[in-house]
Design an enzyme around this catalytic site. Structure first.
Site, mmCIF file in Angstrom:
data_model
loop_
_atom_site.group_PDB
_atom_site.id
_atom_site.type_symbol
_atom_site.label_atom_id
_atom_site.label_comp_id
_atom_site.label_asym_id
_atom_site.label_seq_id
_atom_site.Cartn_x
_atom_site.Cartn_y
_atom_site.Cartn_z
ATOM 1 N N PRO A 1 42.061 45.255 44.771
ATOM 2 C CA PRO A 1 41.348 45.730 45.952
ATOM 3 C C PRO A 1 42.216 45.862 47.202
ATOM 4 C CG PRO A 1 40.777 43.451 45.443
ATOM 5 C CD PRO A 1 41.559 43.972 44.280
ATOM 6 N N ASN A 2 41.873 46.861 47.986
ATOM 7 C CA ASN A 2 42.482 47.169 49.295
ATOM 8 C C ASN A 2 43.881 47.776 49.178
ATOM 9 O OD1 ASN A 2 40.238 46.161 50.876
ATOM 10 N ND2 ASN A 2 40.895 44.128 50.215
ATOM 11 N N ARG B 1 47.626 49.755 55.895
ATOM 12 C CA ARG B 1 47.161 48.362 55.889
ATOM 13 C C ARG B 1 48.315 47.395 56.177
ATOM 14 N NH1 ARG B 1 45.917 44.760 50.539
ATOM 15 N NH2 ARG B 1 45.118 42.959 51.647
ATOM 16 N N TYR C 1 52.969 44.787 53.951
ATOM 17 C CA TYR C 1 52.893 45.523 52.690
ATOM 18 C C TYR C 1 53.740 46.790 52.654
ATOM 19 C CZ TYR C 1 48.933 42.357 52.085
ATOM 20 O OH TYR C 1 48.148 41.236 51.973
ATOM 21 N N ASN D 1 49.094 43.910 40.116
ATOM 22 C CA ASN D 1 48.923 43.266 41.416
ATOM 23 C C ASN D 1 47.418 43.057 41.607
ATOM 24 O OD1 ASN D 1 48.694 42.406 44.024
ATOM 25 N ND2 ASN D 1 50.087 43.936 44.887
ATOM 26 N N ALA E 1 43.596 40.430 46.287
ATOM 27 C CA ALA E 1 42.836 39.223 46.651
ATOM 28 C C ALA E 1 42.214 38.539 45.434
ATOM 29 C CB ALA E 1 41.758 39.575 47.674
ATOM 30 N N ASP F 1 40.419 35.889 32.312
ATOM 31 C CA ASP F 1 39.891 35.858 30.951
ATOM 32 C C ASP F 1 40.091 37.195 30.240
ATOM 33 O OD1 ASP F 1 39.093 33.251 31.226
ATOM 34 O OD2 ASP F 1 36.955 33.685 31.445
ATOM 35 N N GLU G 1 52.861 39.707 36.864
ATOM 36 C CA GLU G 1 52.094 39.675 38.120
ATOM 37 C C GLU G 1 53.038 40.040 39.267
ATOM 38 O OE1 GLU G 1 50.797 35.691 38.927
ATOM 39 O OE2 GLU G 1 49.962 36.202 40.904
ATOM 40 N N HIS H 1 53.326 40.865 43.568
ATOM 41 C CA HIS H 1 52.759 40.916 44.917
ATOM 42 C C HIS H 1 53.796 41.502 45.855
ATOM 43 C CE1 HIS H 1 49.411 38.493 43.658
ATOM 44 N NE2 HIS H 1 50.275 37.699 43.035
ATOM 45 N N ARG I 1 52.475 32.450 52.879
ATOM 46 C CA ARG I 1 51.309 32.866 53.648
ATOM 47 C C ARG I 1 50.250 31.755 53.698
ATOM 48 N NH1 ARG I 1 49.600 38.728 52.011
ATOM 49 N NH2 ARG I 1 48.395 38.415 53.938
HETATM 50 C C1 DQA Z 1 48.855 40.852 47.702
HETATM 51 C C2 DQA Z 1 48.686 39.440 48.269
HETATM 52 C C3 DQA Z 1 47.220 39.021 48.248
HETATM 53 O O1 DQA Z 1 47.075 37.702 48.769
HETATM 54 C C4 DQA Z 1 46.406 39.962 49.095
HETATM 55 O O2 DQA Z 1 45.037 39.618 49.033
HETATM 56 C C5 DQA Z 1 46.621 41.385 48.769
HETATM 57 C C6 DQA Z 1 47.963 41.845 48.412
HETATM 58 C C7 DQA Z 1 50.294 41.375 47.830
HETATM 59 O O3 DQA Z 1 50.609 42.355 47.162
HETATM 60 O O4 DQA Z 1 51.076 40.829 48.610
HETATM 61 O O5 DQA Z 1 45.707 42.197 48.848
HETATM 62 O O6 DQA Z 1 48.536 40.810 46.314
#
Ligand code: DQA
Length: 162
Positions: free
Chosen positions: A10-11, A18, A23, A74, A77, A87, A98, A100, A107
């Site tokens: 998300p986002n 953003r 980011y 990624n 959140a 799961d 994974e 980020h 953070r």
């Molecule tokens: C994120 C880090 C997460 O804590 C955050 O909610 C994001 C982006 C990152 O890519 O740094 O949306 O996954």
């Protein structure tokens, strides 16, 4: 040739505008173009998918049982909240990394735990887009060196084996 699924939570559709100090300035489209270009250069196929909905991400992970060999994820959140996504990944038993963009360990306290790190092959956090590109290079290494090998999920018995 393998298929690598690049999955964004998300986002991340708002990348570019953003919180660019966290980011970066690349949009999601630019990010995906750069990642998939590297995937192709290494001789693989890349599929990118983003959703703001947990259920859509779960469904896409399920679908990857049939159409992907490796996942770069990624969870955004959902990293810090989603047992359901965890799961789903355990259920399909595909190798994944994974990623980020920001360093979640630098953070807020609530970002410093992940439902994915202990079941991922590995985690790249804080390296911006380079984290995804390094993940693609590792996926290539993994897929070409260990073609057909199944990955034992759960805490790695022998981390050196990766
Ligand atoms: C994120 C880090 C997460 O804590 C955050 O909610 C994001 C982006 C990152 O890519 O740094 O949306 O996954």
């Amino acid at each position: 040739m393998a298929t690598i699924l690049i999955l964004h939570g998300p986002n991340l559709n708002l990348l570019g505008t953003r919180e660019p100090y966290l980011y970066g300035h690349d949009t999601l489209a630019t990010l995906n173009t750069k990642i998939i270009a590297l995937v192709k250069t290494l001789g693989h196929e890349g599929i990118a998918f983003q959703s703001n909905a947990e259920s859509a991400l779960i469904d896409r992970i399920h679908q990857s049982q049939d159409d992907a060999d490796f996942i770069i994820f990624n969870p955004a959140a959902f990293t810090h909240t989603s047992i359901a996504l965890r799961d789903a990944l355990i259920a399909i038993n595909k190798p994944f990394i994974e990623v980020h963009l920001s360093n979640i360990y630098r953070r807020e306290a609530f970002r410093q735990s992940s439902y994915f790190s202990d079941i991922a092959l590995g985690t790249l956090t804080g390296l911006g887009i380079k984290g995804y590109l390094l993940a693609v290079r590792y996926a290539h290494y993994y897929l070409t060196k260990q073609e057909g090998a199944s990955y034992p999920y759960g805490p790695a018995q022998n981390p050196q084996a990766h």
